[in-house]
Design an enzyme around this catalytic site. Structure first.
Site, mmCIF file in Angstrom:
data_model
loop_
_atom_site.group_PDB
_atom_site.id
_atom_site.type_symbol
_atom_site.label_atom_id
_atom_site.label_comp_id
_atom_site.label_asym_id
_atom_site.label_seq_id
_atom_site.Cartn_x
_atom_site.Cartn_y
_atom_site.Cartn_z
ATOM 1 N N GLU A 104 5.832 9.614 3.490
ATOM 2 C CA GLU A 104 5.357 8.518 2.876
ATOM 3 C C GLU A 104 4.186 8.208 1.814
ATOM 4 O O GLU A 104 3.420 8.478 1.719
ATOM 5 C CB GLU A 104 4.379 7.721 4.024
ATOM 6 C CG GLU A 104 4.171 5.896 3.011
ATOM 7 C CD GLU A 104 4.195 5.411 4.675
ATOM 8 O OE1 GLU A 104 4.205 3.254 4.189
ATOM 9 O OE2 GLU A 104 3.699 5.973 5.836
ATOM 10 N N TYR B 183 -5.014 0.428 8.910
ATOM 11 C CA TYR B 183 -6.625 0.905 8.470
ATOM 12 C C TYR B 183 -7.864 0.799 8.692
ATOM 13 O O TYR B 183 -9.240 -0.093 8.348
ATOM 14 C CB TYR B 183 -6.896 0.516 6.923
ATOM 15 C CG TYR B 183 -5.259 1.092 6.241
ATOM 16 C CD1 TYR B 183 -6.066 1.915 5.832
ATOM 17 C CD2 TYR B 183 -4.435 0.775 5.817
ATOM 18 C CE1 TYR B 183 -4.460 2.663 4.886
ATOM 19 C CE2 TYR B 183 -2.661 1.036 5.200
ATOM 20 C CZ TYR B 183 -3.130 1.693 4.280
ATOM 21 O OH TYR B 183 -2.354 2.420 3.512
ATOM 22 N N ASP C 61 5.971 0.261 3.386
ATOM 23 C CA ASP C 61 5.575 -0.739 3.987
ATOM 24 C C ASP C 61 5.676 -1.803 2.747
ATOM 25 O O ASP C 61 5.914 -1.931 1.903
ATOM 26 C CB ASP C 61 5.352 -1.216 5.191
ATOM 27 C CG ASP C 61 3.621 -0.848 5.093
ATOM 28 O OD1 ASP C 61 3.078 -1.086 3.802
ATOM 29 O OD2 ASP C 61 2.865 -0.193 5.751
ATOM 30 N N ASP D 119 0.801 -1.348 -0.178
ATOM 31 C CA ASP D 119 0.264 -0.147 0.133
ATOM 32 C C ASP D 119 1.081 1.363 0.056
ATOM 33 O O ASP D 119 0.160 1.923 -0.621
ATOM 34 C CB ASP D 119 -0.990 -0.246 1.364
ATOM 35 C CG ASP D 119 -0.029 -0.085 2.328
ATOM 36 O OD1 ASP D 119 0.610 -0.977 2.844
ATOM 37 O OD2 ASP D 119 -0.578 1.113 3.003
#
Length: 507
Positions: free
Chosen positions: A484, A244, A96, A93
């Site tokens: 990120e 999430y 990571d 995603d």
């Protein structure tokens, strides 16, 4: 413990940095063709190319021979083995090495919507966009292969986050988490149905057989989402939260999923479902943040087309609901409820704010398209707001992202002369397998994560979380809120860039 391991890594980084110090990824550039009377300050075509290329850097699984992001290698080749299923493929995603099904499905829906609305303008990039979508849908078909079950995550996020290692070196547990009739997860199930339905429209002409497979699966998955209602954030809380968690509930996804199934299948049962359940599912709620968690604003815009363009009178209210969303964005109106930075960037929250910039820009351009088709305008309490105004607001947001901001910083990696060099991304920050073939252990990579050295691998097209509410951006690798990248930041921007590139004669 890490010194003997980290020193060669840092030396590898230094050599790569010196090699690339003066290099920029110009081989992805395209010349600007000024066939349009207006002047563009940005090469939207180049940005479009890069925004799609980014997805190749996020790939999990066996990489194809035509992989363009060449510093990446195969990874996660035994994913799913923990439950004796094949879950190889899909996307990481963000920065990571976990595969989260909820944001991956939303990414797929938005990439598909980008192609549905603006794919006709994409020229040579259309095929690349389709490939990016199919990399996700092939995985989602695997994740939904068993009826009334969806495998919604691969990887233990807490253990993954305790390491800073390349996906190719992963040795953290590849745990598999699923939802089913006993542990429901309506929001991730309905979003997965939306993704499959939207993608079925993308492939309808180019691969009708695949399109039908996607549509059939979408129908089955939505049925599961609706029948077994419950939040996956409750069922799988220790594993999906706080990463999430769904804070908006699952009602928005049921409305959104039904809207996509109506669009993809034209089966009257979905229109009837929307008529009967729309209000209960929050169609009129005044929540104006559109992203991986809350889909209400997107559903309103999507359903407004049925009234504006297809003249489905029973969806008349969605024009008003869509107008309310747009009015909340217009500075100076009594309905305005949106914060902007001093430099003009829409600002929703400190963590990964750029996702709301890209999703909102896409919705504005899409709604402008529908309004233009219907020869109508937005009504903000008696004030008429034209489609041209919506396009202007969207363009200003995209231009800020690409460098028209107080720092003169492009927030897309590899675009423009100045962009983030220390993004929060494991694969980008550590030396590639080609440069450093030896395994980099779990904790050893943190010496790089905490260093000031630029990332050696340019994750071309990645859009980071972006500046704070005062237009400041420190470009620090440890700052995941601002540094990120994520797939769901890029996916709506693909459509917006295609529109802008075309409107300025660059495509």
């Amino acid at each position: 413990m890490t010194f003997s391991l980290s020193l060669p890594i840092l030396l590898s980084l230094l050599s790569v940095f010196l090699l690339h110090a003066n290099a920029s990824p110009l081989h992805y550039n395209h010349p600007i063709h000024h066939r349009h009377p207006r002047f563009a300050t940005h090469d939207y075509r180049d940005a479009l190319t890069k925004s799609i290329l980014f997805f190749e850097g996020q790939r999990s699984g066996k990489l194809p021979p035509n992989q363009r992001m060449s510093w990446r290698r195969d990874s996660g080749l035994s994913d799913g083995a923990a439950m004796r299923v094949d879950l190889v493929g899909g996307y990481y995603d963000a920065g990571d090495n976990v595969k989260f099904g909820f944001p991956m499905a939303f990414t797929t829906t938005m990439l598909s919507w980008s192609v549905i609305e603006f794919g006709g303008l994409m020229k040579g990039e259309l095929q690349n966009a389709r490939v990016a979508i199919r990399w996700a849908t092939d995985y989602l078909l695997k994740a939904t292969a068993h009826p009334n079950t969806i495998y919604v995550q691969v990887g233990d996020a807490k253990k993954d986050h305790s390491c800073w290692e390349r996906p190719e070196d992963m040795d953290t547990p590849r745990s598999v988490f699923k939802i089913d009739a006993n542990t429901p997860g309506s929001e991730v199930a309905a979003e997965t149905a939306a993704a499959l339905a939207a993608a079925s429209l993308v492939f309808r002409r180019t691969d009708p057989t695949y399109s039908k497979v996607l549509a059939r699966r979408a129908i089955r998955v939505f049925q599961f989402a609706d029948k077994y209602r419950g939040s996956y954030s409750n069922a799988l809380k220790p594993f999906v939260c706080p990463f999430y968690c769904s804070y908006s509930g699952y009602q928005d996804e049921l409305l959104w999923g039904a809207a996509w199934l109506h669009k993809a299948t034209k089966n009257p049962m979905y229109l009837n479902y929307i008529k009967v359940n729309g209000q209960i599912l929050g169609a009129a709620e005044f929540d104006n943040t559109f992203g991986w968690d809350n889909k209400h604003a997107g559903a309103r815009i999507l359903l407004s087309k049925e009234f504006l363009v297809q003249r489905v009178q029973s969806l008349h209210d969605y024009k008003g609901h869509a107008d309310n969303f747009v009015c909340s964005l217009i500075p100076g109106t009594s309905f305005s409820s949106t914060q902007y930075t001093p430099g003009g960037l829409l600002f929703k929250m400190s963590d990964s704010n750029m996702q709301y910039v890209t999703s909102t820009s896409f919705l504005l351009l899409t709604y402008a398209k529908y309004l233009t088709s219907a020869h109508t305008v937005v009504n903000c309490g008696g004030i008429a707001v034209t489609p041209k105004r919506l396009r202007s607001i969207a363009k200003k947001q995209v231009d800020y992202l690409l460098g028209d901001n107080p720092l003169k910083m492009s927030y897309m990696v590899g675009y423009g002369p100045r962009y983030p060099r220390r993004i929060h991304h494991r694969g980008s920050s550590l030396p590639s397998i080609g440069i450093h073939p030896g395994k980099i252990q779990c904790r050893a990579g943190f010496s790089v994560m905490n260093s000031q050295s630029p990332n050696p691998n340019i994750l071309v097209g990645a859009i980071v979380g972006g500046p704070d509410q005062h237009d400041r951006f420190p470009d620090e690798r440890s700052d995941y809120e601002q540094s990120e990248p994520a797939t769901y930041i890029n996916s709506p921007l693909v459509g917006a860039l295609a529109y802008l590139a075309h409107s300025f004669g660059q495509l």
